[in-house]
Design an enzyme around this catalytic site. Structure first.
Site, mmCIF file in Angstrom:
data_model
loop_
_atom_site.group_PDB
_atom_site.id
_atom_site.type_symbol
_atom_site.label_atom_id
_atom_site.label_comp_id
_atom_site.label_asym_id
_atom_site.label_seq_id
_atom_site.Cartn_x
_atom_site.Cartn_y
_atom_site.Cartn_z
ATOM 1 N N ASP A 27 -16.838 -37.372 -7.016
ATOM 2 C CA ASP A 27 -15.552 -37.522 -8.070
ATOM 3 C C ASP A 27 -14.242 -37.978 -7.163
ATOM 4 O O ASP A 27 -13.109 -38.341 -7.646
ATOM 5 C CB ASP A 27 -15.019 -36.308 -8.704
ATOM 6 C CG ASP A 27 -14.752 -34.931 -7.903
ATOM 7 O OD1 ASP A 27 -14.945 -35.212 -6.690
ATOM 8 O OD2 ASP A 27 -14.155 -33.988 -8.442
ATOM 9 N N GLY A 28 -14.499 -38.016 -5.833
ATOM 10 C CA GLY A 28 -13.325 -38.653 -4.909
ATOM 11 C C GLY A 28 -12.264 -37.343 -4.630
ATOM 12 O O GLY A 28 -11.525 -37.581 -3.966
ATOM 13 N N ASP B 151 -20.832 -30.292 -11.609
ATOM 14 C CA ASP B 151 -20.034 -29.228 -11.674
ATOM 15 C C ASP B 151 -18.996 -29.281 -12.783
ATOM 16 O O ASP B 151 -17.895 -28.776 -12.487
ATOM 17 C CB ASP B 151 -19.198 -29.020 -10.274
ATOM 18 C CG ASP B 151 -18.873 -27.642 -10.016
ATOM 19 O OD1 ASP B 151 -19.213 -26.598 -10.417
ATOM 20 O OD2 ASP B 151 -17.786 -27.505 -9.046
#
Length: 381
Positions: free
Chosen positions: A247-248, A273
């Site tokens: 997700d960066g 997650d």
């Protein structure tokens, strides 16, 4: 009921094919053959309009979705809601994930998953128990006062789901190697995470039967020049799987790229997650006694600390391409083929092959999702 999927390109998990039809009978793939050879008896035909048909995405770490958290209500209804929310983003197989809690709640969660599998709730493959056998020095949003060392009663509970897969995340330095070995021998998939284990302790756990690593880099001992830690052991080992949250936010894009390059090909998995916000309009929600807000695409506590993710699987595939320069097909493998292997399900899913479960997604080159199939049943996005 016999169906044919036609007029697209088929990514079978290994390569792309043109002019190939995929035939479905019931919940299984009955044949792959040239479109010109489709039997006349197949009257239901889904045209893919040049799109790509790919194996359905598999997520081994799903805390919530559709506005609900598995921990808050570990029930069949919650599992249905989470599965439907993630299906919108290409997830056709998942493990409802329970964050560290007490034994009674764990029993309820395991029973709910057992019911979900029995009633064929779309996509449910088993359960992921993330804790409570973790290290308080690496607790994240887990409540450290719930952590404990595994005992014999716990061992019995963790091996009680007879249908479907059970994945347990634990800190190997806080649990005996003998219990890790016994879990593995009974078919439980043991992952390391929320751990301060040294490189040496991690290696010993791998020898005992530890299978992989939960959200690599996050809440674990880091890779240093003279102390490789859990991260170093995970990247070095050639036969264990590493979950990565692309997700960066949880890891920098460059860190993601380095990890994928360093790890043996086929052993890096995309995971979300995901929390309650995925597949929902809610931007704030409660988990346990924590208030969580979606901020710039991430889930955060008031302190700014990360609290799970707002990531979905098709976005993770897009990010993997962008972060690491991966091909479309390799990024798809990280979300389908490789998770299937990690779960020991490579003989029935993760690929488009005759006899396999009919779990697919229909996408274009930009990873726009059009339809998904779970057990042969189609759903529009």
């Amino acid at each position: 009921m016999k169906q044919a999927l036609i007029k697209g390109r088929v990514f079978d998990g290994l390569q792309l094919h043109a002019g190939l039809a995929v035939l479905i009978e019931g919940s299984k793939i009955s044949a792959l053959l040239p479109e010109s050879e489709i039997p006349d008896s197949v009257t239901i035909r889904h045209e893919l309009e040049g799109h790509i048909l790919a194996p359905g995405l598999i997520d081994i770490q799903v805390n919530g979705g559709g506005g609900v958290m598995f921990n808050d209500a570990p029930t069949l209804k919650t599992i249905r809601t989470i599965g439907a929310a993630h299906r919108q983003f290409g997830t056709t197989g998942f493990l409802p994930t329970l964050i560290s809690t007490d034994a009674d709640t764990m029993r309820l969660a395991i029973e709910a998953v057992r019911q979900a599998i029995s009633e064929k709730v779309p996509g449910v493959l088993g359960i992921h128990l993330e804790g409570p056998y973790l290290n308080a020095d690496q607790c994240g949003i887990h409540h450290a006062d719930r952590f404990c060392e595994m005992d014999e009663e716990d061992l019995e509970l963790l091996t009680s789901l007879k249908e479907g897969k059970t994945l347990v995340t634990l800190a190997p330095e806080c649990n005996s190697l003998d219990r890790i070995k016994r879990l593995a021998e009974k078919g439980v998939l043991v992952f390391g995470g929320h751990s301060a284990a040294t490189y040496e302790q991690t290696r010993e756990a791998l020898k005992a039967g530890m299978h992989g690593f939960t959200h690599l880099f996050n809440a674990m001992s880091q890779f240093e020049s003279r102390a490789p830690g859990m991260v170093g052991a995970a990247l070095e080992d050639r036969n264990s799987w590493c979950g990565l949250i692309a997700d960066g936010q949880h890891i920098h894009p460059a860190t993601f790229a380095v990890a994928v390059a360093a790890k043996s090909r086929g052993y890096s998995l995309l995971v979300t997650d995901a929390m309650a916000s995925v597949g929902s309009a809610i931007r704030t929600f409660s988990y346990d006694d924590l208030e969580i807000e979606v901020v710039d695409g991430s889930c955060r506590l008031a302190s700014g600390a990360l609290a799970g993710s707002d990531l979905d699987m098709i976005a993770a595939v897009r990010n993997a391409i962008r972060f690491a320069g991966l091909s479309l097909t390799e990024a798809l493998r990280m979300a389908s083929v490789y998770p299937a292997h990690a779960l020991g399900l490579e003989d029935c899913m993760g690929y488009i092959r005759t006899g396999y479960i009919a779990n697919f997604i229909e996408i274009d080159e930009e990873l726009k999702l059009y339809r998904s199939w779970i057990d042969g049943e189609v759903s529009e996005v």
